[in-house]
Design a protein around this motif. Structure first.
Motif, short mmCIF file in Angstrom:
data_model
loop_
_atom_site.label_atom_id
_atom_site.label_comp_id
_atom_site.label_asym_id
_atom_site.label_seq_id
_atom_site.Cartn_x
_atom_site.Cartn_y
_atom_site.Cartn_z
N LEU A 144 1.04 -1.26 0.02
CA LEU A 144 -0.05 0.02 0.10
C LEU A 144 0.86 1.27 -0.06
O LEU A 144 0.47 2.14 -0.69
N SER A 145 2.05 1.30 0.63
CA SER A 145 2.83 2.39 0.94
C SER A 145 3.54 2.54 -0.35
O SER A 145 4.22 3.57 -0.43
N GLY A 146 3.89 1.58 -1.02
CA GLY A 146 4.71 1.75 -2.20
C GLY A 146 6.26 1.37 -1.83
O GLY A 146 7.05 1.60 -2.58
N LYS A 147 6.33 0.76 -0.63
CA LYS A 147 7.89 0.56 -0.11
C LYS A 147 8.30 -0.83 -0.85
O LYS A 147 9.58 -1.05 -0.92
N VAL A 148 7.39 -1.54 -1.40
CA VAL A 148 7.89 -2.72 -2.34
C VAL A 148 6.96 -2.91 -3.49
O VAL A 148 5.77 -2.23 -3.57
N GLN A 163 -3.91 -7.40 -6.78
CA GLN A 163 -3.90 -8.61 -7.65
C GLN A 163 -3.04 -9.60 -7.15
O GLN A 163 -2.09 -9.47 -6.19
N VAL A 164 -3.37 -10.89 -7.58
CA VAL A 164 -2.59 -11.98 -7.20
C VAL A 164 -2.37 -13.30 -8.09
O VAL A 164 -3.29 -13.08 -9.22
N GLN A 165 -1.35 -13.82 -8.38
CA GLN A 165 -1.08 -14.71 -9.19
C GLN A 165 -0.39 -15.95 -8.51
O GLN A 165 0.37 -15.92 -7.54
N VAL A 166 -0.88 -17.38 -8.71
CA VAL A 166 -0.22 -18.43 -8.13
C VAL A 166 1.35 -18.74 -8.67
O VAL A 166 1.19 -18.77 -9.88
N PRO A 276 -1.00 -23.01 -2.10
CA PRO A 276 -0.58 -22.02 -3.05
C PRO A 276 0.63 -21.24 -2.70
O PRO A 276 0.68 -20.69 -1.08
N ILE A 277 1.57 -20.83 -3.29
CA ILE A 277 2.41 -19.67 -3.05
C ILE A 277 2.23 -18.56 -4.08
O ILE A 277 2.05 -18.91 -5.23
N TRP A 278 1.86 -17.31 -3.72
CA TRP A 278 1.30 -16.48 -4.28
C TRP A 278 2.47 -15.23 -4.53
O TRP A 278 3.30 -14.80 -3.63
N GLN A 279 2.21 -14.64 -5.57
CA GLN A 279 2.94 -13.24 -5.76
C GLN A 279 1.55 -12.28 -5.85
O GLN A 279 0.57 -12.36 -6.43
N GLN A 280 1.62 -10.95 -5.18
CA GLN A 280 0.55 -10.03 -5.11
C GLN A 280 1.20 -8.72 -5.04
O GLN A 280 2.30 -8.53 -4.89
N TRP A 281 0.40 -7.85 -5.68
CA TRP A 281 0.90 -6.36 -6.14
C TRP A 281 -0.51 -5.65 -5.89
O TRP A 281 -1.51 -5.99 -6.11
N HIS A 282 -0.23 -4.26 -5.68
CA HIS A 282 -1.15 -3.51 -5.96
C HIS A 282 -1.90 -2.89 -7.29
O HIS A 282 -1.11 -3.07 -8.18
N ASP A 283 -3.11 -2.80 -7.56
CA ASP A 283 -3.87 -2.61 -8.60
C ASP A 283 -3.35 -1.42 -9.39
O ASP A 283 -3.07 -1.47 -10.56
N ARG A 284 -2.55 -0.39 -8.57
CA ARG A 284 -2.03 0.70 -9.42
C ARG A 284 -0.88 0.16 -10.32
O ARG A 284 -0.45 1.07 -11.20
N PRO A 289 4.80 -1.61 -16.70
CA PRO A 289 5.54 -2.53 -17.54
C PRO A 289 7.00 -2.92 -16.69
O PRO A 289 7.24 -4.24 -16.85
N ALA A 290 7.30 -2.03 -15.74
CA ALA A 290 8.34 -2.53 -14.87
C ALA A 290 8.01 -3.61 -13.77
O ALA A 290 8.76 -4.67 -13.80
N ASN A 291 6.72 -3.46 -13.32
CA ASN A 291 6.26 -4.17 -12.34
C ASN A 291 5.78 -5.65 -13.13
O ASN A 291 6.12 -6.68 -12.76
N LEU A 292 5.40 -5.43 -14.39
CA LEU A 292 5.13 -6.69 -15.24
C LEU A 292 6.37 -7.43 -15.33
O LEU A 292 6.28 -8.56 -15.38
N TRP A 293 7.40 -6.83 -15.68
CA TRP A 293 8.76 -7.41 -15.95
C TRP A 293 9.07 -8.19 -14.66
O TRP A 293 9.58 -9.34 -14.79
#
Length: 309
Positions: A144-148, A163-166, A276-284, A289-293
């Motif tokens: 939420l804070s954008g620290k990660v 958002q979440v991805q297994v 499951p092991i997830w990776q999660q990220w904020h909607d924004r 592109p950098a986050n997608l990479w």
């Protein structure tokens, strides 16, 4: 203090001195002369009416005010970097961006071997940092804070706004030393309960899956745990040099076994999960592109993580 009268480059100097504890090294990091860094520090001291850093035999030690400011300064610099990146096309080959991943210690052991080399090959100037997160709430706050940029773990999905991805489905296996009296590739219930065990306290939810399975099987209290470690680091070495059994996630076991001949994997007499092991990220950051990479690199690292034989 009016921010319109402040040179924001001063905060880069503040961060560099805080990290290096040395004016000369801070200058090298920022490609500035020592006198320029000293002058910037003087201006910072005047702005905050505080010495900020005290010269000691062990380097430039931050004052309590500097300790209180560092998180806010780094968060602000990170957000400014993101703002600048938004106006530029992301190119891994030229980016010098710092990517931060919230992950616990055992997740880091699985991620980094398959992550770092491809990341550095594609983005030789980028920097990477793992950030500890002991709970889903802590990981959520960091996102939420954008620290990660992303959070990786067995935490449940964080809900609306995320958002979440297994990355993979996990289960547990056991590791034992080559000198262990166990000869087969699978424990029976009797053999497992008669064995002595080493466990650790992971900062995540994966161990809860093992504990719940042991409880459901009615053997949670019967497992003979003789050593409980505060951290996962070193637990495999204990198993390798003793007769203790170490139960742990499958991909972590595969990572540990790579290149080691003093340990082997043994199937448990019950099945844990799969969880499951997830990776999660904020909607924004969903279309960033950098986050997608970064997410694709993490996905491939877990996809290729070694499994125990």
């Amino acid at each position: 203090m009016n921010i319109r009268t402040v040179d924001l480059n001063l905060f880069l100097v503040f961060q560099a001195i805080y990290v290096t504890r040395n004016v000369t090294k801070a200058g090298e990091h920022l490609n500035m002369t020592q006198s320029a860094v000293s002058n910037a520090l003087k201006r910072l001291r005047e702005r905050f009416d505080d010495p900020l850093f005290l010269r000691t035999q062990v380097g430039m030690v931050p004052t309590p005010l500097a300790d209180a400011l560092i998180d806010l300064v780094e968060e602000g610099l990170h957000k400014l970097t993101q703002a600048i990146d938004k106006t530029q096309r992301f190119d891994p080959a030229t980016t010098d961006r710092l990517f931060r991943i919230a992950i616990n210690d055992i997740g880091q052991l699985v991620l980094l071997p398959g992550f770092l080399n491809p990341a550095r090959a594609a983005a030789p100037f980028a920097r990477f940092e793992t950030v500890g997160a002991s709970s889903a709430e802590e990981a959520r706050a960091l996102l939420l804070s954008g620290k990660v940029d992303i959070a990786i773990g067995s935490w449940l999905p964080m809900g609306p706004g995320f958002q979440v991805q297994v990355l993979c489905e996990e289960t547990f296996v056991a590791l034992i030393g080559r000198q262990h009296s166990m000869q087969s590739d699978a424990f029976t219930y009797k053999e497992y309960l008669q064995s002595q065990h080493v466990t650790y306290r992971p900062s995540g939810a994966s161990d809860a899956a093992l504990q719940d399975t042991l409880y459901q099987q009615g053997i949670l209290a019967e497992r003979n745990v003789v050593l409980t470690m505060a951290h996962a680091l070193g637990a495999a070495d204990v198993a390798a040099t003793s007769d203790l059994v170490l139960s742990l996630p499958m991909r972590l076991a595969g990572t540990i076994l790579r290149g080691r001949s003093d340990l082997r994997s043994v199937r448990l007499p019950f099945h844990v999960g799969p969880f499951p092991i997830w990776q999660q990220w904020h909607d924004r950051f969903n279309a960033d592109p950098a986050n997608l990479w970064l997410r694709e690199l993490a996905f491939q690292a877990f996809l290729k993580a070694p499994l125990p034989a």
